[in-house]
Design an enzyme around this catalytic site. Structure first.
Site, PDB file in Angstrom:
ATOM      1  N   ASP A 175      -7.366  -2.485  14.358  1.00  0.00           N
ATOM      2  CA  ASP A 175      -8.757  -2.768  13.970  1.00  0.00           C
ATOM      3  C   ASP A 175      -8.862  -4.029  13.105  1.00  0.00           C
ATOM      4  O   ASP A 175      -9.891  -4.281  12.481  1.00  0.00           O
ATOM      5  CB  ASP A 175      -9.378  -1.562  13.237  1.00  0.00           C
ATOM      6  CG  ASP A 175      -8.681  -1.243  11.915  1.00  0.00           C
ATOM      7  OD1 ASP A 175      -7.707  -1.941  11.537  1.00  0.00           O
ATOM      8  OD2 ASP A 175      -9.120  -0.291  11.236  1.00  0.00           O
TER       9      ASP A 175
ATOM     10  N   GLU B 141      -9.697  -1.882   5.594  1.00  0.00           N
ATOM     11  CA  GLU B 141     -10.335  -1.560   6.870  1.00  0.00           C
ATOM     12  C   GLU B 141     -11.587  -2.410   7.084  1.00  0.00           C
ATOM     13  O   GLU B 141     -12.085  -3.031   6.135  1.00  0.00           O
ATOM     14  CB  GLU B 141     -10.710  -0.069   6.875  1.00  0.00           C
ATOM     15  CG  GLU B 141      -9.528   0.875   6.662  1.00  0.00           C
ATOM     16  CD  GLU B 141      -8.583   0.969   7.864  1.00  0.00           C
ATOM     17  OE1 GLU B 141      -8.505   0.015   8.667  1.00  0.00           O
ATOM     18  OE2 GLU B 141      -7.917   2.011   8.004  1.00  0.00           O
TER      19      GLU B 141
ATOM     20  N   HIS C 291      -7.144  -4.777  10.382  1.00  0.00           N
ATOM     21  CA  HIS C 291      -6.916  -4.662   8.930  1.00  0.00           C
ATOM     22  C   HIS C 291      -5.629  -5.354   8.496  1.00  0.00           C
ATOM     23  O   HIS C 291      -4.686  -5.482   9.276  1.00  0.00           O
ATOM     24  CB  HIS C 291      -6.937  -3.199   8.471  1.00  0.00           C
ATOM     25  CG  HIS C 291      -5.793  -2.351   8.924  1.00  0.00           C
ATOM     26  ND1 HIS C 291      -5.924  -1.002   9.173  1.00  0.00           N
ATOM     27  CD2 HIS C 291      -4.477  -2.625   9.159  1.00  0.00           C
ATOM     28  CE1 HIS C 291      -4.755  -0.507   9.530  1.00  0.00           C
ATOM     29  NE2 HIS C 291      -3.861  -1.464   9.538  1.00  0.00           N
TER      30      HIS C 291
ATOM     31  N   ASP D 235       0.816  -1.221   0.000  1.00  0.00           N
ATOM     32  CA  ASP D 235       0.000   0.000   0.000  1.00  0.00           C
ATOM     33  C   ASP D 235       0.845   1.264   0.000  1.00  0.00           C
ATOM     34  O   ASP D 235       2.058   1.219   0.171  1.00  0.00           O
ATOM     35  CB  ASP D 235      -0.961  -0.005   1.209  1.00  0.00           C
ATOM     36  CG  ASP D 235      -0.290  -0.458   2.504  1.00  0.00           C
ATOM     37  OD1 ASP D 235       0.950  -0.433   2.582  1.00  0.00           O
ATOM     38  OD2 ASP D 235      -1.022  -0.846   3.436  1.00  0.00           O
TER      39      ASP D 235
END
Ligand code: PGA
Length: 260
Positions: free
Chosen positions: A136, A143, A138, A67
């Protein structure tokens, strides 16, 4: 899924690096999927050591990163291209032209995402993909709520992720809100997955990913669908795994493992 729990971060990083080194030795033109963040730093340090001291050769290797922030060019200190150059690429002998990090500054990002998928396919697919995990749950910047079939796309970072990553920026407001990320579907096509997590802040995410239901609410849980996923943890990150003792038992009793 193979869960490997180490006493500390250094042991975890060395073990994961060994897996990658073995792949590169067996397949000198291996395609490595790489990740940024604080977690893989120790793994990269160990790969650099192996290159310098043991002659681990990256000259035929190709890399694809997961990413990149939208709006940051590769010379920005917080861009993931910059991170990779500093933390790994400039210390080993991988040809710079073989290293791929998505660009966050293309005029047509949607076309860039498609081209990135094509480049991965043309390279023959990813042999081993390194992954961190967000608090979280991810993987890459997929997400909660992201389709488990998603491909490389532009995403909006969750507020939790922006808060987590603010430590790398002067102000929280400086953290980009958008990123280009490989999709969960892209990641699942890698032939082998290595997820690394350390520290107590990852304990809940790791428990959800490894022992919770497969759900887009925790995109790391998609690893449960992969036939060859390894999860490297330190004791803190493994702290809420119900079957931690069983995973350790498996490792201690692997065929060929030394007793005593
Ligand atoms: P970290 O990030 O390695 O900096 O904790 C992991 C992630 O968000 O994927």
């Amino acid at each position: 899924m193979e869960i490997i729990i180490h006493a500390d971060y250094e042991g975890m990083s060395r073990a994961a690096a060994r897996v990658i080194a073995d792949i590169v030795q067996q397949k000198p033109d291996a395609v490595l999927g790489l990740a940024t963040g604080s977690t893989p730093r120790g793994l990269y340090k160990e790969l650099i050591r192996m290159h310098e001291e043991e002659g681990l050769d990256f000259s035929g290797v190709t890399t694809f990163n997961l990413d990149e922030y939208v709006g940051l060019s590769g010379d920005h200190e917080q861009s993931y291209r910059y991170f990779m150059n500093e933390e790994l690429f400039r210390h080993i002998n991988v040809p710079p032209a073989n290293t791929h990090v998505p660009s966050g500054v293309e005029a047509d990002l949607a076309a860039h995402c498609k081209a990135y998928e094509r480049q991965i396919a043309e390279a023959g697919g990813i042999d081993v993909q390194v992954l961190g995990i967000g608090s979280d749950g991810h993987i890459a910047f997929n997400e909660p709520g992201t389709s488990l079939g998603s491909r490389t796309h532009v995403t909006t970072l969750a507020q939790q992720t922006i808060e987590d990553n603010a430590r790398f920026f002067k102000e929280k407001e400086d953290v980009p809100i958008h990123a280009v990320t490989m999709g969960v579907g892209t990641i699942l096509e890698a032939r082998k997955l290595l997820l690394l997590a350390n520290k107590a802040g990852k304990t809940d995410a790791v428990a959800d990913a490894v022992e919770g239901p497969v759900t887009s609410m925790c995109t790391a849980s998609a690893l449960q669908l992969h036939p060859d996923a390894m999860v490297f943890l330190d004791e803190a990150a493994a702290g809420k795994l119900k079957l931690a003792d069983y995973y350790k038992w498996i490792q201690a009793n692997k065929p060929g493992a030394r007793k005593g």
